[in-house]
Scaffold this active site. Structure first.
Site, PDB file in Angstrom:
ATOM      1  N   HIS A 248       0.828  -1.204   0.000  1.00 39.15           N
ATOM      2  CA  HIS A 248       0.000   0.000   0.000  1.00 39.15           C
ATOM      3  C   HIS A 248       0.866   1.257   0.000  1.00 39.15           C
ATOM      4  O   HIS A 248       0.556   2.246  -0.690  1.00 39.15           O
ATOM      5  CB  HIS A 248      -0.933   0.003   1.220  1.00 39.15           C
ATOM      6  CG  HIS A 248      -2.145  -0.844   1.028  1.00 39.15           C
ATOM      7  ND1 HIS A 248      -3.113  -0.555   0.090  1.00 39.15           N
ATOM      8  CD2 HIS A 248      -2.545  -1.976   1.659  1.00 39.15           C
ATOM      9  CE1 HIS A 248      -4.067  -1.468   0.155  1.00 39.15           C
ATOM     10  NE2 HIS A 248      -3.755  -2.346   1.090  1.00 39.15           N
ATOM     11  N   GLU A 249       1.951   1.224   0.779  1.00 39.90           N
ATOM     12  CA  GLU A 249       2.807   2.406   0.858  1.00 39.90           C
ATOM     13  C   GLU A 249       3.523   2.674  -0.471  1.00 39.90           C
ATOM     14  O   GLU A 249       3.814   3.825  -0.809  1.00 39.90           O
ATOM     15  CB  GLU A 249       3.834   2.228   1.983  1.00 39.90           C
ATOM     16  CG  GLU A 249       3.240   2.247   3.380  1.00 39.90           C
ATOM     17  CD  GLU A 249       2.550   3.572   3.682  1.00 39.90           C
ATOM     18  OE1 GLU A 249       3.027   4.627   3.222  1.00 39.90           O
ATOM     19  OE2 GLU A 249       1.513   3.546   4.375  1.00 39.90           O
ATOM     20  N   LEU A 250       3.809   1.614  -1.232  1.00 36.90           N
ATOM     21  CA  LEU A 250       4.491   1.792  -2.503  1.00 36.90           C
ATOM     22  C   LEU A 250       3.561   2.345  -3.573  1.00 36.90           C
ATOM     23  O   LEU A 250       4.025   2.937  -4.560  1.00 36.90           O
ATOM     24  CB  LEU A 250       5.090   0.467  -2.979  1.00 36.90           C
ATOM     25  CG  LEU A 250       6.328  -0.033  -2.222  1.00 36.90           C
ATOM     26  CD1 LEU A 250       6.752  -1.394  -2.744  1.00 36.90           C
ATOM     27  CD2 LEU A 250       7.479   0.966  -2.365  1.00 36.90           C
ATOM     28  N   ALA A 363       2.124 -20.392 -19.143  1.00 37.60           N
ATOM     29  CA  ALA A 363       2.421 -21.354 -20.218  1.00 37.60           C
ATOM     30  C   ALA A 363       2.722 -20.628 -21.527  1.00 37.60           C
ATOM     31  O   ALA A 363       3.637 -21.020 -22.274  1.00 37.60           O
ATOM     32  CB  ALA A 363       1.247 -22.312 -20.392  1.00 37.60           C
ATOM     33  N   ASP A 406       2.176 -26.723 -22.097  1.00 42.25           N
ATOM     34  CA  ASP A 406       2.971 -25.953 -23.048  1.00 42.25           C
ATOM     35  C   ASP A 406       4.062 -26.857 -23.611  1.00 42.25           C
ATOM     36  O   ASP A 406       4.239 -27.990 -23.165  1.00 42.25           O
ATOM     37  CB  ASP A 406       3.560 -24.700 -22.392  1.00 42.25           C
ATOM     38  CG  ASP A 406       4.522 -25.040 -21.256  1.00 42.25           C
ATOM     39  OD1 ASP A 406       5.540 -25.715 -21.518  1.00 42.25           O
ATOM     40  OD2 ASP A 406       4.245 -24.643 -20.100  1.00 42.25           O
ATOM     41  N   THR A 437       7.367 -12.664 -11.697  1.00 41.64           N
ATOM     42  CA  THR A 437       7.759 -12.354 -10.320  1.00 41.64           C
ATOM     43  C   THR A 437       7.726 -13.567  -9.402  1.00 41.64           C
ATOM     44  O   THR A 437       8.163 -13.484  -8.255  1.00 41.64           O
ATOM     45  CB  THR A 437       6.797 -11.290  -9.747  1.00 41.64           C
ATOM     46  OG1 THR A 437       5.462 -11.804  -9.776  1.00 41.64           O
ATOM     47  CG2 THR A 437       6.886 -10.018 -10.555  1.00 41.64           C
ATOM     48  N   GLY A 440       2.437 -15.681  -9.556  1.00 41.29           N
ATOM     49  CA  GLY A 440       1.227 -16.133 -10.256  1.00 41.29           C
ATOM     50  C   GLY A 440       0.769 -17.514  -9.832  1.00 41.29           C
ATOM     51  O   GLY A 440      -0.401 -17.726  -9.504  1.00 41.29           O
TER      52      GLY A 440
END
Length: 480
Positions: A248-250, A363, A406, A437, A440
């Site tokens: 939230h701060e970012l 994928a 995939d 990151t 996911g």
């Protein structure tokens, strides 16, 4: 052990009257009658009185000795029945028996060594109906001590009595051991159940309220577990709160950065356009990361608790595939649906769509150019591979399986379970070119768990990688 001994004593009491065969009774009566006559002739009435009282006390046998004229020779009292039976035995020269008041009087003539003619009369309780005769029994050593009388089971001769006593031992000891085992195992079972709840994400689960007033070592172990659970819950809550607060701060400086970037574009010339575009891309990636952090934080804290509604999985899969295929087309890739059974589950549409979409996007990123990501939706019955198809059999299915495959290189086998942890990356360099990151699949795993489902990954023999999402169907959903 006290209970077992008490049960044995009680069984001994119930089986204390043991029937004797006729030959045994005959031998006992013959020995007692001759001993009584010889005692009288040798030592007189006083000695006979002591012998007869000893028989009644030690062998449980009331006995009297009469002469040929019908006089009782020991000086003890005698009934009319005893006198009449004794007279009949002397007259007939044979053993005479008579029932009186539920007892049996048996008189037998005795010819002593001194030449006298006597009649020995014994009174005893007959054996149980249907059993062979009853009568006097030999003295038992413990009968000299009345307080220890119940423990004569140690000297029992009857097989039926022995069986009854063994059954009493087995049943009593078995019941005691069962209760003792239940008492010992009960807190272990409760601790196991609470541990299972804790492992499934219920960090508020505690075992002490289930143990009552126990104060043994198992209760102490339960309290130690509760202390550990409280500490773990506090640490996890602090971690989630930290992620949420930082995210939230970012958001605020990112918003100001976007505004500053727009102003810089207006003031800067064409020479700075490349650098500004780079700043914009990185700001978008940072904003995307913060959004995923907030999503994961909500999932872990159950802020987005599932609100159950009917979700058409077939429609959801087709929509996700269409959107992903549109995006993948710009990268020379495609997304196709190979099979799609008609399945429904109970859950939250947005959470399930996000779960499937994360897997499909992942994928698309890893499949090589010129290849396709394949999505399939199957309805399995009772855990097997039978499919419900689109013919209405889906209502009888056990679960729905969404498989996303995939054509990429896959991941090492040891990382197949690790990839669902937050921020885990197979490539330690964490470059943007090798993946996102690492949030996911963690978001997908948490969403599936909230719907009572599971997610797993595996490498395909010959090349390729597949992720399977399993969800219970209809009313079978069990959110944790």
């Amino acid at each position: 052990m006290v209970l077992v001994i008490a049960a044995l004593a009680f069984a001994s009491y119930l089986t204390r009257s043991e029937p004797r065969p006729p030959q045994y009774i005959e031998g006992m009566m013959s020995a007692y009658s001759h001993t009584a006559a010889e005692t009288y002739e040798r030592d007189g009435p006083q000695a006979l009185d002591s012998f007869l009282q000893h028989l009644e006390r030690e062998a449980g046998l009331r006995s009297r000795l009469f002469d040929a004229e019908g006089r009782e020779l020991s000086g003890l009292d005698a009934t009319d029945d005893e006198r009449e039976t004794a007279a009949s035995a002397v007259k007939s020269g044979d053993t005479e028996s008579k029932s009186s008041g539920g007892r049996v009087l048996q008189a037998r003539p005795v010819a002593a060594r001194g030449g006298g003619a006597y009649a020995f009369v014994a009174t005893f309780q007959p054996g149980p109906p249907g059993q062979r005769g009853s009568g006097p029994r030999p003295p038992r050593p413990f009968e000299r001590f009345p307080a220890l009388g119940p423990f004569n089971f140690l000297l029992g001769e009857s097989k039926a009595a022995l069986v009854a006593r063994l059954l009493a031992v087995v049943l009593t000891a078995g019941a005691l051991c069962y209760l003792l085992a239940r008492y010992i195992v009960s807190p272990v079972v409760k601790l196991r159940e609470v541990t299972r709840q804790f492992a499934h994400g219920d960090l508020s689960a505690r075992v002490s309220p289930l143990l009552g007033r126990r104060h043994d070592e198992l209760a102490a172990m339960g309290r130690d577990f509760d202390d550990m659970a409280t500490r773990v819950e506090a640490l996890v809550s602090a971690q989630n709160r930290l992620l949420r607060d930082i995210s939230h701060e970012l958001r605020s400086p990112l918003a100001r950065l976007s505004v500053a970037l727009d102003l810089a574009r207006k003031r800067a010339g064409a020479a700075a356009a490349g650098d500004l575009n780079r700043i914009e891309r990185e700001a978008k990636r940072l904003n995307e990361l913060i959004g995923q952090l907030l999503t994961l934080s909500r999932r872990e804290s159950d802020a987005d608790r599932v609100r159950l509604e009917d979700v058409n999985l077939a429609s959801l899969v087709r929509d996700v595939a269409a959107d992903a295929d549109f995006e993948a087309g710009g990268r020379n890739r495609s997304v196709v649906v190979s099979e799609c059974d008609e399945c429904e589950t109970l859950g939250t549409q947005t959470l399930l769509r996000s779960a499937v979409e994360n897997v499909v996007r992942n994928a698309v990123f890893h499949t090589p150019e010129g290849t396709a990501v394949t999505i399939s939706l199957r309805c399995e019955r009772n855990g097997d591979e039978d499919r419900g198809g689109g013919n209405g059999d889906g209502a009888r299915a056990h679960r729905a399986v969404i498989a996303v495959r995939d054509e990429g290189a896959g991941v090492p086998d040891e990382a197949l379970t690790e990839i669902f942890r937050p921020f885990y990356r197979v490539d330690d360099s964490r470059t943007r070119e090798t993946g996102g990151t690492g949030l996911g699949l963690a978001i997908t795993e948490r969403a599936l768990r909230l719907h009572g489902g599971t997610v797993s990954a595996s490498n395909v023999p010959g090349g390729g990688f597949v992720v399977e999402l399993r969800l219970p169907l209809g009313g079978e959903v069990r959110p944790d």
